[in-house]
Scaffold this motif. Structure first.
Motif, PDB file in Angstrom:
ATOM      1  N   GLN A 208      36.418  38.658 -18.983  1.00 31.92           N
ATOM      2  CA  GLN A 208      37.402  38.018 -19.846  1.00 31.92           C
ATOM      3  C   GLN A 208      38.837  38.307 -19.404  1.00 31.92           C
ATOM      4  OE1 GLN A 208      36.352  35.818 -22.314  1.00 31.92           O
ATOM      5  NE2 GLN A 208      34.443  36.245 -21.198  1.00 31.92           N
ATOM      6  N   ASP A 209      38.985  39.290 -18.530  1.00 35.68           N
ATOM      7  CA  ASP A 209      40.306  39.620 -18.016  1.00 35.68           C
ATOM      8  C   ASP A 209      40.736  38.574 -16.982  1.00 35.68           C
ATOM      9  OD1 ASP A 209      42.531  41.701 -17.631  1.00 35.68           O
ATOM     10  OD2 ASP A 209      41.777  41.426 -15.590  1.00 35.68           O
ATOM     11  N   ILE A 210      41.907  37.985 -17.161  1.00 39.52           N
ATOM     12  CA  ILE A 210      42.359  36.898 -16.295  1.00 39.52           C
ATOM     13  C   ILE A 210      42.502  37.363 -14.849  1.00 39.52           C
ATOM     14  CG2 ILE A 210      44.224  35.247 -15.837  1.00 39.52           C
ATOM     15  CD1 ILE A 210      42.497  34.604 -18.281  1.00 39.52           C
ATOM     16  N   ALA A 211      43.108  38.531 -14.655  1.00 40.64           N
ATOM     17  CA  ALA A 211      43.314  39.042 -13.291  1.00 40.64           C
ATOM     18  C   ALA A 211      41.974  39.253 -12.584  1.00 40.64           C
ATOM     19  CB  ALA A 211      44.102  40.341 -13.341  1.00 40.64           C
ATOM     20  N   GLU A 212      40.979  39.738 -13.327  1.00 38.91           N
ATOM     21  CA  GLU A 212      39.655  39.963 -12.731  1.00 38.91           C
ATOM     22  C   GLU A 212      38.993  38.647 -12.356  1.00 38.91           C
ATOM     23  OE1 GLU A 212      35.520  42.229 -14.005  1.00 38.91           O
ATOM     24  OE2 GLU A 212      37.433  42.928 -14.843  1.00 38.91           O
ATOM     25  N   ARG A 213      39.122  37.639 -13.214  1.00 38.33           N
ATOM     26  CA  ARG A 213      38.544  36.324 -12.911  1.00 38.33           C
ATOM     27  C   ARG A 213      39.210  35.717 -11.670  1.00 38.33           C
ATOM     28  NH1 ARG A 213      35.840  34.157 -17.864  1.00 38.33           N
ATOM     29  NH2 ARG A 213      35.897  32.101 -16.911  1.00 38.33           N
ATOM     30  N   VAL A 214      40.518  35.866 -11.566  1.00 40.90           N
ATOM     31  CA  VAL A 214      41.238  35.332 -10.406  1.00 40.90           C
ATOM     32  C   VAL A 214      40.772  36.033  -9.131  1.00 40.90           C
ATOM     33  CG1 VAL A 214      43.512  35.217  -9.292  1.00 40.90           C
ATOM     34  CG2 VAL A 214      43.256  34.590 -11.703  1.00 40.90           C
ATOM     35  N   GLU A 215      40.551  37.349  -9.191  1.00 42.87           N
ATOM     36  CA  GLU A 215      40.103  38.100  -8.017  1.00 42.87           C
ATOM     37  C   GLU A 215      38.700  37.655  -7.585  1.00 42.87           C
ATOM     38  OE1 GLU A 215      40.428  40.608  -4.830  1.00 42.87           O
ATOM     39  OE2 GLU A 215      41.962  39.948  -6.255  1.00 42.87           O
ATOM     40  N   VAL A 216      37.831  37.380  -8.556  1.00 46.80           N
ATOM     41  CA  VAL A 216      36.489  36.874  -8.236  1.00 46.80           C
ATOM     42  C   VAL A 216      36.605  35.557  -7.461  1.00 46.80           C
ATOM     43  CG1 VAL A 216      34.357  35.939  -9.191  1.00 46.80           C
ATOM     44  CG2 VAL A 216      35.361  37.999 -10.189  1.00 46.80           C
ATOM     45  N   ILE A 217      37.433  34.645  -7.955  1.00 40.50           N
ATOM     46  CA  ILE A 217      37.604  33.338  -7.317  1.00 40.50           C
ATOM     47  C   ILE A 217      38.151  33.496  -5.900  1.00 40.50           C
ATOM     48  CG2 ILE A 217      38.866  31.145  -7.439  1.00 40.50           C
ATOM     49  CD1 ILE A 217      38.844  31.551 -10.534  1.00 40.50           C
ATOM     50  N   LYS A 218      39.157  34.351  -5.728  1.00 41.18           N
ATOM     51  CA  LYS A 218      39.772  34.545  -4.415  1.00 41.18           C
ATOM     52  C   LYS A 218      38.766  35.092  -3.404  1.00 41.18           C
ATOM     53  CE  LYS A 218      43.828  36.540  -4.348  1.00 41.18           C
ATOM     54  NZ  LYS A 218      44.917  37.497  -4.717  1.00 41.18           N
ATOM     55  N   ARG A 219      37.978  36.087  -3.833  1.00 38.86           N
ATOM     56  CA  ARG A 219      37.006  36.673  -2.900  1.00 38.86           C
ATOM     57  C   ARG A 219      35.896  35.695  -2.548  1.00 38.86           C
ATOM     58  NH1 ARG A 219      36.203  43.071  -4.684  1.00 38.86           N
ATOM     59  NH2 ARG A 219      38.436  43.562  -4.869  1.00 38.86           N
ATOM     60  N   ARG A 220      35.423  34.964  -3.536  1.00 41.96           N
ATOM     61  CA  ARG A 220      34.350  34.013  -3.252  1.00 41.96           C
ATOM     62  C   ARG A 220      34.837  32.912  -2.317  1.00 41.96           C
ATOM     63  NH1 ARG A 220      28.892  34.517  -3.432  1.00 41.96           N
ATOM     64  NH2 ARG A 220      28.347  32.678  -2.244  1.00 41.96           N
ATOM     65  N   ASP A 221      36.038  32.438  -2.552  1.00 38.71           N
ATOM     66  CA  ASP A 221      36.601  31.390  -1.699  1.00 38.71           C
ATOM     67  C   ASP A 221      36.801  31.899  -0.272  1.00 38.71           C
ATOM     68  OD1 ASP A 221      37.888  28.726  -1.343  1.00 38.71           O
ATOM     69  OD2 ASP A 221      39.678  29.944  -0.982  1.00 38.71           O
ATOM     70  N   ALA A 222      37.286  33.128  -0.142  1.00 38.05           N
ATOM     71  CA  ALA A 222      37.486  33.697   1.194  1.00 38.05           C
ATOM     72  C   ALA A 222      36.153  33.854   1.928  1.00 38.05           C
ATOM     73  CB  ALA A 222      38.188  35.053   1.083  1.00 38.05           C
ATOM     74  N   PHE A 223      35.115  34.252   1.202  1.00 40.75           N
ATOM     75  CA  PHE A 223      33.793  34.405   1.816  1.00 40.75           C
ATOM     76  C   PHE A 223      33.249  33.062   2.296  1.00 40.75           C
ATOM     77  CE2 PHE A 223      29.120  34.286   1.169  1.00 40.75           C
ATOM     78  CZ  PHE A 223      28.746  35.188   2.162  1.00 40.75           C
ATOM     79  N   GLU A 224      33.372  32.038   1.486  1.00 37.38           N
ATOM     80  CA  GLU A 224      32.824  30.733   1.856  1.00 37.38           C
ATOM     81  C   GLU A 224      33.620  30.076   2.982  1.00 37.38           C
ATOM     82  OE1 GLU A 224      32.563  28.505  -1.765  1.00 37.38           O
ATOM     83  OE2 GLU A 224      30.858  29.690  -2.503  1.00 37.38           O
ATOM     84  N   ARG A 225      34.904  30.359   3.076  1.00 38.15           N
ATOM     85  CA  ARG A 225      35.720  29.802   4.152  1.00 38.15           C
ATOM     86  C   ARG A 225      35.385  30.433   5.506  1.00 38.15           C
ATOM     87  NH1 ARG A 225      40.671  27.159   3.226  1.00 38.15           N
ATOM     88  NH2 ARG A 225      41.053  26.624   1.040  1.00 38.15           N
ATOM     89  N   ASP A 226      35.208  31.752   5.530  1.00 37.22           N
ATOM     90  CA  ASP A 226      34.921  32.454   6.789  1.00 37.22           C
ATOM     91  C   ASP A 226      34.039  33.665   6.489  1.00 37.22           C
ATOM     92  OD1 ASP A 226      34.849  33.661   9.257  1.00 37.22           O
ATOM     93  OD2 ASP A 226      37.021  33.486   9.635  1.00 37.22           O
ATOM     94  N   PRO A 227      32.713  33.452   6.390  1.00 38.75           N
ATOM     95  CA  PRO A 227      31.810  34.560   6.024  1.00 38.75           C
ATOM     96  C   PRO A 227      31.905  35.754   6.965  1.00 38.75           C
ATOM     97  CG  PRO A 227      30.668  32.452   5.895  1.00 38.75           C
ATOM     98  CD  PRO A 227      31.989  32.179   6.539  1.00 38.75           C
ATOM     99  N   ALA A 228      31.962  35.496   8.276  1.00 36.77           N
ATOM    100  CA  ALA A 228      31.975  36.595   9.249  1.00 36.77           C
ATOM    101  C   ALA A 228      33.198  37.489   9.069  1.00 36.77           C
ATOM    102  CB  ALA A 228      31.919  36.035  10.671  1.00 36.77           C
ATOM    103  N   ALA A 229      34.371  36.875   8.910  1.00 36.32           N
ATOM    104  CA  ALA A 229      35.603  37.659   8.749  1.00 36.32           C
ATOM    105  C   ALA A 229      35.596  38.434   7.430  1.00 36.32           C
ATOM    106  CB  ALA A 229      36.817  36.731   8.809  1.00 36.32           C
ATOM    107  N   PHE A 230      35.058  37.803   6.379  1.00 33.25           N
ATOM    108  CA  PHE A 230      35.029  38.473   5.076  1.00 33.25           C
ATOM    109  C   PHE A 230      34.073  39.667   5.111  1.00 33.25           C
ATOM    110  CE2 PHE A 230      33.728  39.044   0.648  1.00 33.25           C
ATOM    111  CZ  PHE A 230      34.953  39.006   0.002  1.00 33.25           C
TER     112      PHE A 230
END
Length: 338
Positions: A208-230
C-alpha cells in the motif's frame, strides 16, 4: 529456459521470503503455502529459488538424483553400487512445476511407450514426483488442484516414496520433496488434509506504500527490458543469500533448542487450540532453521516470535465467537504467552 527474477531483488514480502529460506534450510518443516492477491510476487519468489540454491551432489546415471552418501535408496543406485560403478556429479536443486491440468501418469510416472513399441521393453518413465526428489515441487493455484491428485500428493508427502502399480509395472522410488503451493483464496479454499501438509503458511498482499509500489514497477520493468543486465546487478546479493543458506544448512544440526523454548512452543499452541502436535514440531523446526540462518547457537524467544504466524496461522480452529483473522489471533497469543 527463461531467466528467473533475482530473489534478492523482490521488493517487500519479507515474511514470504523468510518462509521460503527457512524451508530451504530445513526441508523437514514440510513446505510453504503462499496465499494472496494476484500479482504480489508469489510465483516470482518460488521460481527465483531455483537460481538461488547451491547445487547438490547426485548419483550419476540415477533418474531420481539420489544422494551419493545414501546410495542404495532406489533400484538404480543399488545396481550401480553392486557393479562398482557409482559415480557422483553436481546438479541444480530441482524446482519442478506441477501444472493444474497434469494427468496422473505425468505426475507419478507410467510405462515408457516409446521403448515398449520400438524395443519391446517394459520400462518405467519417471514422472514429476521423481524429478522433484530432493528438491521442490511447486503447484500454482494449488486450491484448484483436482481431488485425485490431492490424495496422491498427501500419500507421497507422508511416506516420502512413490509406488506405481499399473500397466504391468511395479515400481517403488524415493520422492522426498518440499511442497510449495500458491493460490488466490478468492478462487476456493484448500482441502484441510493437504493444508495440514504445509509446514508454513504465508498471506501476501499488494503493498500500500506508494514508494514501494513504484520500486516494484521500476525493478520489474528493468528486468523485462534487459534480464541479463538486471540479474548481473543483483548477482552479488543473491550469492550472499546462497552462502547464508549453505552455512545455515551446515550449522543446523548444532543449533540447540532449550527446554524453556520448547515449553513456550507448547504453551503457545495450547493457547491457540491447535490440533495435534504438528504445530509444536513445525514451530520448533522453523525457529531452529531461523537461528541457523541468523548464525545463532541456540533458539531464543525472538526466533519463535518471528516464525509463529507462518507456522500456526493455518492450524487454528474456527471460533464463531472470535471474528478476528488467524494472523491477529496468533499475534495476540504471542503477545500474551511469549
Amino acid at each position: 529456459m527463461a531467466a528467473a527474477f533475482p530473489f534478492s531483488a523482490i521488493v517487500g514480502q519479507d515474511e514470504m521470503k523468510l518462509a521460503i529460506l527457512v524451508a530451504a534450510v530445513e526441508p523437514a518443516i514440510g513446505g510453504v503455502l503462499v496465499f494472496g492477491d494476484r500479482g504480489t510476487g508469489k510465483s516470482t519468489a518460488v521460481r527465483a529459488l531455483a537460481a538461488l540454491l547451491p547445487p547438490m551432489w547426485a548419483v550419476e546415471g540415477c533418474a531420481y538424483g539420489c544422494d551419493p552418501e545414501q546410495a542404495g535408496g532406489c533400484e538404480q543406485c543399488a545396481a550401480l553400487k553392486a557393479g562398482g560403478r557409482l559415480r557422483r556429479k553436481r546438479i541444480p536443486v530441482p524446482v519442478v512445476d506441477l501444472p493444474l491440468g497434469a494427468t496422473e501418469d505425468r505426475v507419478v510416472g507410467a510405462l515408457d511407450l516409446e521403448r515398449a513399441l520400438t524395443q519391446g521393453v517394459r520400462a518405467f518413465e519417471p514422472g514429476l514426483l521423481a524429478r522433484a526428489h530432493r528438491g521442490f515441487l511447486y503447484i500454482d493455484e494449488v486450491n484448484l488442484l483436482e481431488d485425485h491428485l490431492v490424495d496422491l500428493l498427501i500419500d507421497v508427502a507422508a511416506s516420502g516414496e512413490n509406488v506405481v502399480e499399473r500397466d504391468g509395472l511395479s515400481v517403488r522410488h524415493p520422492a522426498r520433496f518440499v511442497l510449495v503451493g500458491s493460490g488466490n483464496p478468492e478462487e476456493g479454499e484448500l482441502r484441510p488434509q493437504l493444508l495440514d501438509r504445509f509446514g508454513l503458511a504465508v498471506d501476501v498482499r499488494a503493498p500500500q506504500d506508494i514508494a514501494e509500489r513504484v520500486e516494484v514497477i521500476k525493478r520489474r520493468d528493468a528486468f523485462e527490458r534487459d534480464p541479463a543486465a538486471f540479474i548481473e546487478r543483483w548477482r552479488r546479493e543473491d550469492a550472499r543469500i546462497r552462502r547464508r543458506v549453505t552455512a545455515a544448512r551446515a550449522r543446523l544440526a548444532e543449533v540447540v533448542v532449550p527446554d524453556v523454548e520448547l515449553e513456550r512452543c507448547a504453551r503457545l499452541c495450547v493457547a491457540l487450540g491447535t490440533d495435534g502436535l504438528r504445530g509444536e514440531l513445525t514451530l520448533m523446526r522453523a525457529a531452529r532453521a531461523l537461528a541457523a540462518l541468523d548464525g545463532d547457537a541456540a533458539v531464543g524467544t525472538a526466533h519463535l516470535r518471528r516464525v509463529a504466524a507462518p507456522a500456526l496461522r493455518h492450524r487454528l480452529r474456527r471460533d464463531p465467537l472470535d471474528e478476528s483473522g488467524s494472523t491477529e489471533r496468533v499475534e495476540r497469543a504471542v503477545a500474551e504467552v511469549l
